[in-house]
Scaffold this motif. Structure first.
Motif, PDB file in Angstrom:
ATOM      1  N   PHE A   1      10.036  -3.416   0.783  1.00  0.00           N
ATOM      2  CA  PHE A   1       9.229  -2.241   0.268  1.00  0.00           C
ATOM      3  C   PHE A   1      10.004  -1.633  -0.851  1.00  0.00           C
ATOM      4  CE2 PHE A   1       9.788   2.597   0.572  1.00  0.00           C
ATOM      5  CZ  PHE A   1       8.168   2.855   0.369  1.00  0.00           C
ATOM      6  N   ARG A   2      11.338  -1.971  -0.952  1.00  0.00           N
ATOM      7  CA  ARG A   2      12.053  -1.327  -2.164  1.00  0.00           C
ATOM      8  C   ARG A   2      11.601  -2.435  -3.419  1.00  0.00           C
ATOM      9  NH1 ARG A   2      18.753  -1.790  -3.589  1.00  0.00           N
ATOM     10  NH2 ARG A   2      18.459  -1.842  -5.816  1.00  0.00           N
ATOM     11  N   VAL A   3      11.422  -3.541  -3.281  1.00  0.00           N
ATOM     12  CA  VAL A   3      10.783  -4.495  -4.403  1.00  0.00           C
ATOM     13  C   VAL A   3       9.521  -3.946  -4.978  1.00  0.00           C
ATOM     14  CG1 VAL A   3       9.762  -6.787  -4.603  1.00  0.00           C
ATOM     15  CG2 VAL A   3      12.116  -6.637  -3.441  1.00  0.00           C
ATOM     16  N   TRP A   4       8.552  -3.616  -4.036  1.00  0.00           N
ATOM     17  CA  TRP A   4       7.307  -3.269  -4.448  1.00  0.00           C
ATOM     18  C   TRP A   4       7.342  -1.825  -5.060  1.00  0.00           C
ATOM     19  CZ3 TRP A   4       3.597  -6.443  -5.406  1.00  0.00           C
ATOM     20  CH2 TRP A   4       3.415  -7.610  -4.563  1.00  0.00           C
ATOM     21  N   LEU A   5       8.437  -1.049  -4.717  1.00  0.00           N
ATOM     22  CA  LEU A   5       8.492   0.029  -5.208  1.00  0.00           C
ATOM     23  C   LEU A   5       8.935  -0.137  -6.771  1.00  0.00           C
ATOM     24  CD1 LEU A   5      10.530   2.632  -2.780  1.00  0.00           C
ATOM     25  CD2 LEU A   5       8.279   3.019  -3.818  1.00  0.00           C
ATOM     26  N   GLU A   6      10.152  -0.728  -6.831  1.00  0.00           N
ATOM     27  CA  GLU A   6      10.392  -1.096  -8.503  1.00  0.00           C
ATOM     28  C   GLU A   6       9.429  -1.811  -9.260  1.00  0.00           C
ATOM     29  OE1 GLU A   6      14.027  -3.363  -7.741  1.00  0.00           O
ATOM     30  OE2 GLU A   6      15.222  -1.626  -7.192  1.00  0.00           O
ATOM     31  N   TYR A   7       8.462  -2.571  -8.603  1.00  0.00           N
ATOM     32  CA  TYR A   7       7.283  -3.506  -9.252  1.00  0.00           C
ATOM     33  C   TYR A   7       6.376  -2.293  -9.746  1.00  0.00           C
ATOM     34  CZ  TYR A   7       3.022  -5.897  -9.982  1.00  0.00           C
ATOM     35  OH  TYR A   7       1.935  -6.368 -10.982  1.00  0.00           O
ATOM     36  N   PHE A   8       5.807  -1.452  -8.935  1.00  0.00           N
ATOM     37  CA  PHE A   8       4.700  -0.368  -9.249  1.00  0.00           C
ATOM     38  C   PHE A   8       5.368   0.780 -10.270  1.00  0.00           C
ATOM     39  CE2 PHE A   8       2.687  -1.961  -5.108  1.00  0.00           C
ATOM     40  CZ  PHE A   8       1.474  -2.487  -5.962  1.00  0.00           C
TER      41      PHE A   8
ATOM     42  N   VAL B   1      15.177   5.111  -8.716  1.00  0.00           N
ATOM     43  CA  VAL B   1      16.733   5.231  -8.543  1.00  0.00           C
ATOM     44  C   VAL B   1      17.120   4.826  -7.315  1.00  0.00           C
ATOM     45  CG1 VAL B   1      18.648   6.532  -9.066  1.00  0.00           C
ATOM     46  CG2 VAL B   1      16.659   7.060 -10.500  1.00  0.00           C
ATOM     47  N   ALA B   2      18.100   4.024  -7.305  1.00  0.00           N
ATOM     48  CA  ALA B   2      18.546   3.420  -6.095  1.00  0.00           C
ATOM     49  C   ALA B   2      20.275   4.167  -6.076  1.00  0.00           C
ATOM     50  CB  ALA B   2      18.714   1.890  -5.877  1.00  0.00           C
ATOM     51  N   VAL B   3      20.519   4.944  -4.975  1.00  0.00           N
ATOM     52  CA  VAL B   3      21.690   5.592  -4.863  1.00  0.00           C
ATOM     53  C   VAL B   3      22.681   4.824  -3.825  1.00  0.00           C
ATOM     54  CG1 VAL B   3      20.661   7.759  -5.679  1.00  0.00           C
ATOM     55  CG2 VAL B   3      20.831   7.150  -3.391  1.00  0.00           C
ATOM     56  N   ASN B   4      23.848   5.278  -3.853  1.00  0.00           N
ATOM     57  CA  ASN B   4      24.919   4.870  -2.888  1.00  0.00           C
ATOM     58  C   ASN B   4      24.321   5.447  -1.555  1.00  0.00           C
ATOM     59  OD1 ASN B   4      26.830   3.948  -1.275  1.00  0.00           O
ATOM     60  ND2 ASN B   4      28.267   4.823  -2.703  1.00  0.00           N
ATOM     61  N   PRO B   5      24.352   4.757  -0.488  1.00  0.00           N
ATOM     62  CA  PRO B   5      23.925   5.419   0.751  1.00  0.00           C
ATOM     63  C   PRO B   5      24.988   5.911   1.777  1.00  0.00           C
ATOM     64  CG  PRO B   5      23.858   3.069   1.168  1.00  0.00           C
ATOM     65  CD  PRO B   5      24.234   3.246  -0.202  1.00  0.00           C
ATOM     66  N   ALA B   6      26.348   5.990   1.070  1.00  0.00           N
ATOM     67  CA  ALA B   6      27.420   6.215   1.899  1.00  0.00           C
ATOM     68  C   ALA B   6      27.426   7.780   2.275  1.00  0.00           C
ATOM     69  CB  ALA B   6      28.727   6.094   1.339  1.00  0.00           C
TER      70      ALA B   6
ATOM     71  N   LYS C   1       0.841  -1.242   0.186  1.00  0.00           N
ATOM     72  CA  LYS C   1      -0.146   0.030   0.043  1.00  0.00           C
ATOM     73  C   LYS C   1       0.734   1.283   0.020  1.00  0.00           C
ATOM     74  CE  LYS C   1      -3.965  -1.900   2.276  1.00  0.00           C
ATOM     75  NZ  LYS C   1      -4.759  -2.155   3.509  1.00  0.00           N
ATOM     76  N   LEU C   2       1.896   1.357   0.982  1.00  0.00           N
ATOM     77  CA  LEU C   2       2.822   2.430   0.754  1.00  0.00           C
ATOM     78  C   LEU C   2       3.610   2.708  -0.420  1.00  0.00           C
ATOM     79  CD1 LEU C   2       3.481   4.617   2.765  1.00  0.00           C
ATOM     80  CD2 LEU C   2       5.456   3.188   3.531  1.00  0.00           C
ATOM     81  N   ALA C   3       4.131   1.618  -1.044  1.00  0.00           N
ATOM     82  CA  ALA C   3       4.682   1.578  -2.291  1.00  0.00           C
ATOM     83  C   ALA C   3       3.702   2.124  -3.619  1.00  0.00           C
ATOM     84  CB  ALA C   3       5.366   0.429  -2.495  1.00  0.00           C
ATOM     85  N   ARG C   4       2.775   1.839  -3.201  1.00  0.00           N
ATOM     86  CA  ARG C   4       1.852   2.018  -4.503  1.00  0.00           C
ATOM     87  C   ARG C   4       1.454   3.523  -4.161  1.00  0.00           C
ATOM     88  NH1 ARG C   4      -2.041  -0.858  -7.546  1.00  0.00           N
ATOM     89  NH2 ARG C   4      -3.856   0.625  -8.527  1.00  0.00           N
ATOM     90  N   CYS C   5       1.266   4.147  -3.054  1.00  0.00           N
ATOM     91  CA  CYS C   5       1.051   5.514  -2.739  1.00  0.00           C
ATOM     92  C   CYS C   5       2.222   6.107  -3.412  1.00  0.00           C
ATOM     93  CB  CYS C   5       0.460   5.588  -1.339  1.00  0.00           C
ATOM     94  SG  CYS C   5       0.193   7.474  -0.925  1.00  0.00           S
ATOM     95  N   VAL C   6       3.470   5.923  -3.000  1.00  0.00           N
ATOM     96  CA  VAL C   6       4.378   6.688  -3.172  1.00  0.00           C
ATOM     97  C   VAL C   6       4.797   6.825  -4.904  1.00  0.00           C
ATOM     98  CG1 VAL C   6       7.138   6.824  -2.905  1.00  0.00           C
ATOM     99  CG2 VAL C   6       5.576   6.222  -0.947  1.00  0.00           C
ATOM    100  N   ILE C   7       4.491   5.751  -5.399  1.00  0.00           N
ATOM    101  CA  ILE C   7       4.744   5.467  -6.794  1.00  0.00           C
ATOM    102  C   ILE C   7       3.589   6.455  -7.620  1.00  0.00           C
ATOM    103  CG2 ILE C   7       4.769   4.201  -8.846  1.00  0.00           C
ATOM    104  CD1 ILE C   7       7.512   4.026  -7.403  1.00  0.00           C
TER     105      ILE C   7
END
Length: 396
Positions: free
Chosen positions: A295-302, A311-316, A255-261
Motif C-alpha cells: 500500500f505504501r509503495v502505491w501511495l508513493e507511486y500515485f 511523507v513517511a514519519v517515525n512511528p515511535a 484502488k485504495l492508494a489512488r483514492c487517498v492520493i
C-alpha cells in the motif's frame, strides 16, 4: 516506465519452448553467480562477457537470444550489487549473499529477439528456441506507443498460464485540481487504516478468507505421491489459490492508494519496518496479510503521478502521544480509547493518525499548525522521512 501485461495463448509445443528459455535463463544466471564466487573482483561487464563463453560451450544457451543472455547476467549482477550495498550500509542481520536460483519463472528480452505484429495483438519471438508467434489478450492498447518505446519484453510463467509483459519507457504524469486537504494514516490490524478525520477502512483479510480452501488443497498435495502427475496437479491448484490472494491484495492496495492520493494534497503515514514486525510470530500472519508495504509503495507511486506530497514519519510513540497536548499517555494494546488529563478523549487509532499528521506537517515546514485546521495544498510531490535532509532525499 509502464508495465503492460497480456495473457498469451499458443500451442503446447510453444509453452514447452518457453519453459526451455526460462531454464536457460536460470542456468546462465547461476553460472554467473558461480563465476563471481570464484572471482570476487569481477565487474558487471565481465559477467556479460561470460555469457558469450557459455553460449559457445552449451548449445541450449546459444539458442537463447544474446540480449536475453545479457538480461540473465544482469539479474546475477543485481543480486551481487544488492549484497555489496547492504554490506556498505551495515544492514543488521543477513546481508543477502547471492544464492543459486531454483525456480525461475521468467525470461526477459531487450530490444531484439522479438517482433510485434502491426495490429499489436500478437508477438513473435525470433530466437532459436522455437517459441514463435504468441497471441496477446488483455485490456491495454499498445497502439498508443511506438515499438522503440518498448525497452523490455518478458515471458512470465504463472500458476494459471503464461503472460507477456511490455516495459514501456513513458513518464506518466496526470494533472488534477488541488483539494486543500491533508490526511494522516495510522495502519492497524482491526482496521486497515484510520485517518486523522476519524474515517476507518476495513481490513479485507484475503489470506484468512481463503484459508479453508487453502488447507484443503495443502492436504491434497501431501496425500499424493512425490513426483506423480497427480501431485503436480494438486500443487498447481494450490498455487492458483495463492495467486488469487496476491492479486486481490494488489488490487485493493492500488484502488485504495489512488483514492487517498486524489482526495488529499498531503498524505502522511508511518515509516513502518514490516520486516522487523513480522518477527512477532503471534502477529506475523496478520501483518503479512494486511499488505502495508505494498500500500505504501502505491501511495508513493500515485503521489508522483498526480503531483501530491507523501511523507513517511517515525512511528515511535504515535499511539501513546496525545494529539492535543503532546503528553505521553501509556496504554496497553487492549485499551482502544485515548484519555488524557487535558480533556482529550479520542479513539486510539484516530489520536495516532492526528499525531502522525502533525509530525508530517512539522516536517514539511508547517510547524505550529493544528491537524484539524491545516488545509493548504502542498506542491512538492516528494516522499520524505522525518529527521532526514529534504534535499538529500530529493536527490536520492
Amino acid at each position: 516506465m509502464l508495465v503492460f501485461e497480456f495473457k498469451t495463448y499458443a500451442k503446447s509445443a510453444q509453452f514447452v519452448a518457453i519453459d526451455e528459455a526460462i531454464r536457460a535463463t536460470q542456468f546462465i544466471r547461476n553460472k554467473c553467480i558461480r563465476y563471481w564466487m570464484d572471482n570476487p573482483k569481477v565487474s558487471k561487464y565481465d559477467l556479460n562477457k561470460q555469457c558469450a563463453i557459455l553460449a559457445a560451450q552449451f548449445p541450449f544457451a546459444n539458442n537463447l537470444n544474446s540480449m536475453a543472455r545479457q538480461s540473465a547476467a544482469e539479474r546475477a549482477w543485481a543480486a551481487i550489487s544488492r549484497f555489496y550495498d547492504n554490506c556498505k550500509k551495515k544492514v543488521l542481520g543477513l546481508k543477502g549473499f547471492p544464492s543459486f536460483q531454483k525456480d525461475n519463472r521468467s525470461v526477459e528480452y531487450k530490444t531484439t529477439g522479438w517482433k510485434l505484429a502491426e495490429d499489436r495483438k500478437s508477438i513473435v519471438i525470433t530466437d532459436k528456441i522455437g517459441i514463435g508467434r504468441l497471441k496477446l489478450k488483455g485490456t491495454r492498447d499498445l497502439n498508443f506507443y511506438q515499438p522503440d518505446q518498448i525497452k523490455r519484453v518478458r515471458l512470465v510463467k504463472r500458476a494459471n498460464g503464461y503472460y507477456v509483459q511490455f516495459c514501456i519507457s513513458v513518464d506518466r504524469e496526470e494533472t488534477i485540481l488541488p483539494t486543500k486537504n491533508t490526511i494522516g494514516l495510522d495502519m492497524g490490524l482491526n482496521h486497515f487504516y484510520t485517518d486523522s478525520n476519524g474515517e476507518q477502512v476495513e481490513n479485507p483479510r484475503f489470506y484468512c478468507q481463503a484459508q479453508k480452501s487453502m488447507k484443503r488443497s495443502q492436504r491434497l498435495v501431501s496425500r499424493k505421491v512425490k513426483g506423480s502427475s497427480n501431485r503436480r496437479k494438486a500443487r498447481i491448484q494450490l498455487s492458483r489459490i495463492h495467486l488469487k490472494i496476491s492479486r486481490q491484495r494488489k488490487d485493493h492496495a492500488i484502488k485504495l492508494a489512488r483514492c487517498v492520493i486524489q482526495s488529499n494534497d498531503l498524505v502522511v503515514y508511518e515509516n513502518l519496518s514490516v520486516r522487523n514486525m513480522v518477527k512477532d510470530h503471534c502477529l506475523a500472519k496478520s501483518i503479512s496479510d494486511a499488505g502495508w508495504y505494498q500500500f505504501r509503495v502505491w501511495l508513493e507511486y500515485f503521489g508522483k503521478v498526480f503531483g501530491r506530497a507523501t511523507v513517511a514519519v517515525n512511528p515511535a510513540y504515535t499511539s501513546q502521544e496525545c494529539s492535543s497536548c503532546g503528553v505521553i499517555v501509556k496504554k496497553s494494546l487492549s485499551t482502544r480509547t485515548h484519555v488524557c488529563q487535558c480533556g482529550c478523549v479520542l479513539d486510539r487509532d484516530e489520536n495516532a493518525a492526528i499525531v502522525i499528521l502533525n509530525r508530517g506537517l512539522s516536517t514539511v515546514g508547517h510547524t505550529g499548525r493544528s491537524a484539524l485546521d491545516a488545509g493548504n495544498a502542498w506542491e512538492d510531490p516528494i516522499s520524505t522521512s522525518v529527521g532526514e535532509n529534504l534535499l538529500e532525499q530529493i536527490e536520492s
